[in-house]
Design a protein around this motif. Structure first.
Motif, PDB file in Angstrom:
ATOM      1  N   ASP A  95       3.169   2.301  -0.415  1.00 52.50           N
ATOM      2  CA  ASP A  95       2.362   1.183  -0.914  1.00 52.50           C
ATOM      3  C   ASP A  95       2.232   0.086   0.143  1.00 52.50           C
ATOM      4  O   ASP A  95       1.155  -0.500   0.309  1.00 52.50           O
ATOM      5  N   LEU A  96       3.303  -0.165   0.883  1.00 54.83           N
ATOM      6  CA  LEU A  96       3.267  -1.182   1.933  1.00 54.83           C
ATOM      7  C   LEU A  96       2.323  -0.765   3.057  1.00 54.83           C
ATOM      8  O   LEU A  96       1.555  -1.587   3.586  1.00 54.83           O
ATOM      9  N   VAL A  97       2.361   0.510   3.433  1.00 59.10           N
ATOM     10  CA  VAL A  97       1.476   1.013   4.484  1.00 59.10           C
ATOM     11  C   VAL A  97       0.014   0.837   4.068  1.00 59.10           C
ATOM     12  O   VAL A  97      -0.816   0.346   4.841  1.00 59.10           O
ATOM     13  N   LEU A  98      -0.315   1.229   2.842  1.00 56.04           N
ATOM     14  CA  LEU A  98      -1.699   1.145   2.367  1.00 56.04           C
ATOM     15  C   LEU A  98      -2.151  -0.307   2.233  1.00 56.04           C
ATOM     16  O   LEU A  98      -3.287  -0.656   2.576  1.00 56.04           O
ATOM     17  N   THR A  99      -1.258  -1.156   1.729  1.00 52.95           N
ATOM     18  CA  THR A  99      -1.599  -2.568   1.570  1.00 52.95           C
ATOM     19  C   THR A  99      -1.837  -3.228   2.923  1.00 52.95           C
ATOM     20  O   THR A  99      -2.799  -3.997   3.101  1.00 52.95           O
ATOM     21  N   THR A 100      -0.985  -2.918   3.894  1.00 56.85           N
ATOM     22  CA  THR A 100      -1.119  -3.494   5.230  1.00 56.85           C
ATOM     23  C   THR A 100      -2.427  -3.050   5.882  1.00 56.85           C
ATOM     24  O   THR A 100      -3.149  -3.856   6.486  1.00 56.85           O
ATOM     25  N   THR A 111      -3.296   2.135  -8.237  1.00 56.12           N
ATOM     26  CA  THR A 111      -1.926   1.966  -8.710  1.00 56.12           C
ATOM     27  C   THR A 111      -1.002   2.906  -7.950  1.00 56.12           C
ATOM     28  O   THR A 111      -1.344   4.075  -7.729  1.00 56.12           O
ATOM     29  N   PHE A 112       0.153   2.395  -7.555  1.00 61.14           N
ATOM     30  CA  PHE A 112       1.125   3.206  -6.822  1.00 61.14           C
ATOM     31  C   PHE A 112       2.390   3.389  -7.651  1.00 61.14           C
ATOM     32  O   PHE A 112       2.930   2.431  -8.201  1.00 61.14           O
ATOM     33  N   VAL A 113       2.851   4.636  -7.751  1.00 64.40           N
ATOM     34  CA  VAL A 113       4.088   4.952  -8.454  1.00 64.40           C
ATOM     35  C   VAL A 113       5.103   5.468  -7.440  1.00 64.40           C
ATOM     36  O   VAL A 113       4.943   6.575  -6.897  1.00 64.40           O
ATOM     37  N   PRO A 114       6.157   4.680  -7.133  1.00 67.42           N
ATOM     38  CA  PRO A 114       7.180   5.150  -6.195  1.00 67.42           C
ATOM     39  C   PRO A 114       8.097   6.162  -6.868  1.00 67.42           C
ATOM     40  O   PRO A 114       8.379   6.061  -8.065  1.00 67.42           O
ATOM     41  N   VAL A 115       8.552   7.147  -6.101  1.00 63.39           N
ATOM     42  CA  VAL A 115       9.418   8.179  -6.667  1.00 63.39           C
ATOM     43  C   VAL A 115      10.763   8.188  -5.960  1.00 63.39           C
ATOM     44  O   VAL A 115      10.882   7.770  -4.803  1.00 63.39           O
ATOM     45  N   ASP A 116      11.760   8.667  -6.663  1.00 62.00           N
ATOM     46  CA  ASP A 116      13.077   8.903  -6.078  1.00 62.00           C
ATOM     47  C   ASP A 116      13.059  10.322  -5.519  1.00 62.00           C
ATOM     48  O   ASP A 116      13.089  11.300  -6.268  1.00 62.00           O
TER      49      ASP A 116
END
Length: 305
Positions: free
Chosen positions: A96-101, A115-120
């Motif tokens: 998400d940080l890469v895409l936002t930047t 929308t971004f869903v982070p996964v473990d």
């Protein structure tokens, strides 16, 4: 209902002529799910006449460029085409940080909700569900946090057998049967009680596709993908480079086949081939010697389950 996988890219880190970075498209009914998005993925979708607007969710396995560098171009094209439908991206933290930047420094404000869903990546857990599929993570062992994904079709309803239905059923009664309910007796019409099982045939078992991205050979994965109809497993190297595979946290064709055999899957696809291999016949032979029902995940291949 359709359950179909298309290979858009089967190369490893270094692309070569006729072999593109990892990307796959899974079609389940009307749902379209993109799995990894290596450089040039949008071109591959266009070449195979797949509508970009039909994408529902994008699943990214890890943050090595050959698995997600195509996202920037794809998202930009969707924006320019006027997409308004929401888009969900599932992947490792940091994406998400890469895409936002990237969007911030290029001045892009997408015209659709992203929308971004982070996964473990170290857990086997449900990360997405809709009316068509359930998707769970599969822990991979790679040089960076990495996961695969298990796609499981939602259970289908039993099919009513027209010839077994008594005459005179109302639309409401037919709907009740179609939803799996028994009908009580109807004194008004004299119809006796009707069991759903007596007028239906069981639905086929839900179909399952397991995508195993870049990883060391991990025998424990067999239990998580046991009985899958279709398994994709990376096979970057041949057995002669088994030590190289271990050093780079990758697998060999033989190891992919060993996992497929242990898991009792229906069909094995091997891919993510190193560019050192110009021909892939040795990969296929090595895997088929252990698990005969193996195919190469070559560019454009379509597998219907």
């Amino acid at each position: 209902m359709q359950f179909e996988l298309q290979i858009l890219g089967s190369a490893s880190a270094t692309p070569m002529t006729g072999r593109h970075p990892t990307a796959q498209l899974l079609a389940v009914g009307e749902g379209r799910y993109l799995i990894d998005c290596g450089e040039g993925t949008q071109w591959r979708l266009l070449e195979h006449r797949r509508r970009l607007s039909s994408l529902r969710v994008i699943f990214i396995s890890h943050l090595h460029g050959d698995h997600y560098f195509g996202l920037f171009g794809l998202l930009g094209t969707l924006h320019l085409q006027g997409r308004q439908e929401p888009l969900l991206i599932v992947g490792p933290p940091g994406l998400d940080l890469v895409l936002t930047t990237q969007a911030m420094h290029s001045g892009v404000q997408y015209g659709f909700n992203l929308t971004f869903v982070p996964v473990d990546t170290e857990a086997h857990a449900l990360v997405y569900e809709d009316a068509l599929v359930r998707v769970s993570t599969l822990p991979m062992r790679h040089r960076v946090p990495c996961c695969g994904y298990l796609f499981e079709e939602q259970p289908r309803r039993d099919r009513l057998v027209k010839e077994s239905l008594p005459p005179g059923l109302s639309p409401a009664e037919l709907a009740q049967l179609a939803q799996g309910h028994d009908l009580p007796a109807n004194p008004a019409t004299g119809r006796p009680a009707l069991a759903h099982a007596a007028v239906s045939t069981p639905a086929a078992p839900p179909r399952r596709y397991a995508f195993c991205s870049d990883t060391l050979y991990t025998p424990a994965l067999a239990e998580l993908v046991r009985g899958a109809d279709l398994l994709y497993h990376e096979a970057t190297f041949l057995e002669e480079l088994r030590e190289r595979a271990a050093q780079t946290h990758h697998s060999t064709a033989a190891q992919a086949a060993e996992l497929a055999c242990a898991a009792g899957v229906g069909l094995l696809l091997i891919g993510h081939f190193s560019s050192r291999y110009k021909q892939l016949t040795a990969h296929l032979a090595e895997a088929q010697a252990i698990f005969p029902n193996t195919e190469l995940a070559t560019e454009g291949l379509v597998v219907a389950v």
